[in-house]
Motif scaffolding. Sequence first.
Motif, PDB file in Angstrom:
ATOM      1  N   PHE A   1     -28.876  48.627  10.221  1.00 25.70           N
ATOM      2  CA  PHE A   1     -29.038  47.733   9.073  1.00 25.70           C
ATOM      3  C   PHE A   1     -27.789  46.878   8.865  1.00 25.70           C
ATOM      4  CE2 PHE A   1     -28.661  46.844   4.515  1.00 25.70           C
ATOM      5  CZ  PHE A   1     -29.853  46.161   4.301  1.00 25.70           C
ATOM      6  N   LEU A   2     -26.611  47.475   9.028  1.00 26.99           N
ATOM      7  CA  LEU A   2     -25.373  46.699   8.890  1.00 26.99           C
ATOM      8  C   LEU A   2     -25.233  45.670  10.013  1.00 26.99           C
ATOM      9  CD1 LEU A   2     -22.884  49.547   7.872  1.00 26.99           C
ATOM     10  CD2 LEU A   2     -23.906  47.812   6.394  1.00 26.99           C
ATOM     11  N   ALA A   3     -25.699  46.041  11.213  1.00 22.83           N
ATOM     12  CA  ALA A   3     -25.595  45.101  12.330  1.00 22.83           C
ATOM     13  C   ALA A   3     -26.553  43.935  12.201  1.00 22.83           C
ATOM     14  CB  ALA A   3     -25.851  45.836  13.647  1.00 22.83           C
ATOM     15  N   ILE A   4     -27.650  44.135  11.444  1.00 18.67           N
ATOM     16  CA  ILE A   4     -28.638  43.069  11.284  1.00 18.67           C
ATOM     17  C   ILE A   4     -28.036  41.857  10.574  1.00 18.67           C
ATOM     18  CG2 ILE A   4     -30.763  42.512  10.010  1.00 18.67           C
ATOM     19  CD1 ILE A   4     -31.826  45.220  10.786  1.00 18.67           C
ATOM     20  N   VAL A   5     -27.001  42.080   9.770  1.00 20.55           N
ATOM     21  CA  VAL A   5     -26.371  40.976   9.041  1.00 20.55           C
ATOM     22  C   VAL A   5     -25.802  39.949  10.010  1.00 20.55           C
ATOM     23  CG1 VAL A   5     -24.558  40.372   7.392  1.00 20.55           C
ATOM     24  CG2 VAL A   5     -25.864  42.481   7.095  1.00 20.55           C
ATOM     25  N   THR A   6     -25.184  40.417  11.082  1.00 14.17           N
ATOM     26  CA  THR A   6     -24.588  39.498  12.071  1.00 14.17           C
ATOM     27  C   THR A   6     -25.548  39.142  13.202  1.00 14.17           C
ATOM     28  OG1 THR A   6     -23.667  41.403  13.245  1.00 14.17           O
ATOM     29  CG2 THR A   6     -22.257  40.330  11.610  1.00 14.17           C
ATOM     30  N   LEU A   7     -26.672  39.821  13.271  1.00 19.53           N
ATOM     31  CA  LEU A   7     -27.611  39.602  14.371  1.00 19.53           C
ATOM     32  C   LEU A   7     -28.123  38.163  14.467  1.00 19.53           C
ATOM     33  CD1 LEU A   7     -29.494  40.591  16.641  1.00 19.53           C
ATOM     34  CD2 LEU A   7     -31.074  41.362  14.874  1.00 19.53           C
ATOM     35  N   PRO A   8     -28.545  37.512  13.370  1.00 17.15           N
ATOM     36  CA  PRO A   8     -29.112  36.157  13.517  1.00 17.15           C
ATOM     37  C   PRO A   8     -28.140  35.154  14.118  1.00 17.15           C
ATOM     38  CG  PRO A   8     -29.637  37.072  11.364  1.00 17.15           C
ATOM     39  CD  PRO A   8     -28.642  37.996  11.981  1.00 17.15           C
TER      40      PRO A   8
END
Length: 385
Positions: free
Chosen positions: A183-190
């Motif tokens: 979930f924390l990595a999703i912030v930088t994923l886009p």
Amino acid sequence: MENAKSGTDRFKRFILNNKFVLFLLVLLLVGLNIMVLTKISYIFTPITVLLKTLLLPVILAGIAYYLLNPIVDYLERNRIKRVYSIILLFLLGAGLITILLVAVIPFLNEQAVSFVNNFPKYGEQLRNNFEGFMDSPGFMQIQEWFNLNPSELSGNITEQATSLLNGTLSSVGSFVGAIKEVFLAIVTLPFILFYLLKDGKHLPQAIVRFLPNQLQPQSKRIMAEMNGQISSYIRGQIIVSFCIGMLLYIGYLIIGLEYSLVLALVAACTSVIPYLGPAIAITPALVVALVTSPVMLLKMIVIWTIVQLIEGKFISPQIMGKSLQIHPITIIFVILTAGNLFGLAGIVLAVPGYAVLKVIVIHLYDWFTSRSSLYKEELREDQLS
């Protein structure tokens, strides 16, 4: 003077021109470099922290890239600019995520919390059911036939069941912790994904440009093979896992198994681990079905068997094929070793990592055999005469 010259010739002949001695010297230098680097490992601490921070977002972005890049390429071939195609996919993805957050996530969260809270009670109920079975007349007859010690047998089975339940709960806890990191990595994923989709096809050329000119053609072939191995595995494994999750969810709904959505989701997530994933996924479903009733246990086993047959005979052969060309025993050993070394991340990344290393090792072996005299065929006597 002549003695000095002859000593130099002997040194060249037995040391410098001896391939085995040179090989040992190279190994010694490599070992010395490794020893020096371990003594100053604190210098690399910032780099290690940076890699650990970026590893998960980059892996997730890479997975999403291999899934979405064929769609972007298709839209680009149909005269839609690549940037517009990426933005369109991002908007569709945002819409799907919104639907999931509104419709599915609350229901899934309720089932997951209830399942985790009730799981220890299931273990206690299983123990009580087993003790009741041991006191039954049928088991008494079996005990007399096989000369069993009921107290010793009960203690062993209870101990094994407790360790199994504790291991399952710890696995669930690790899975929940991994979900938080995701979930924390999703912030930088886009952001990473956008630039990968936009400029990803130029990345191999940018990397190869730093290599010597003679190595560039071979490096391009290696990177192309690595890309093919990873892309086929990721796309195929995710599609197979999604199909397994959907089939199990439908089957669990048909038989009325409790926590059907959570159990199907766990099965879909663990199915990314070849061969060992189904064994991990069936454990919580077996516990829930066994606590419910023996008839439910039988129904669950039937559903699981049917899904595994469909997956093994129809889904995987059509989607996965034999693209990796890795023996099943090798896959099991690789997964077990990677799991002991790197934990959950190692289990998930073991097979694609091994496929990449296999491509590199094969090309290094071909390069070595083409330049080494050790693999040249010896001339026959008739050819020498």
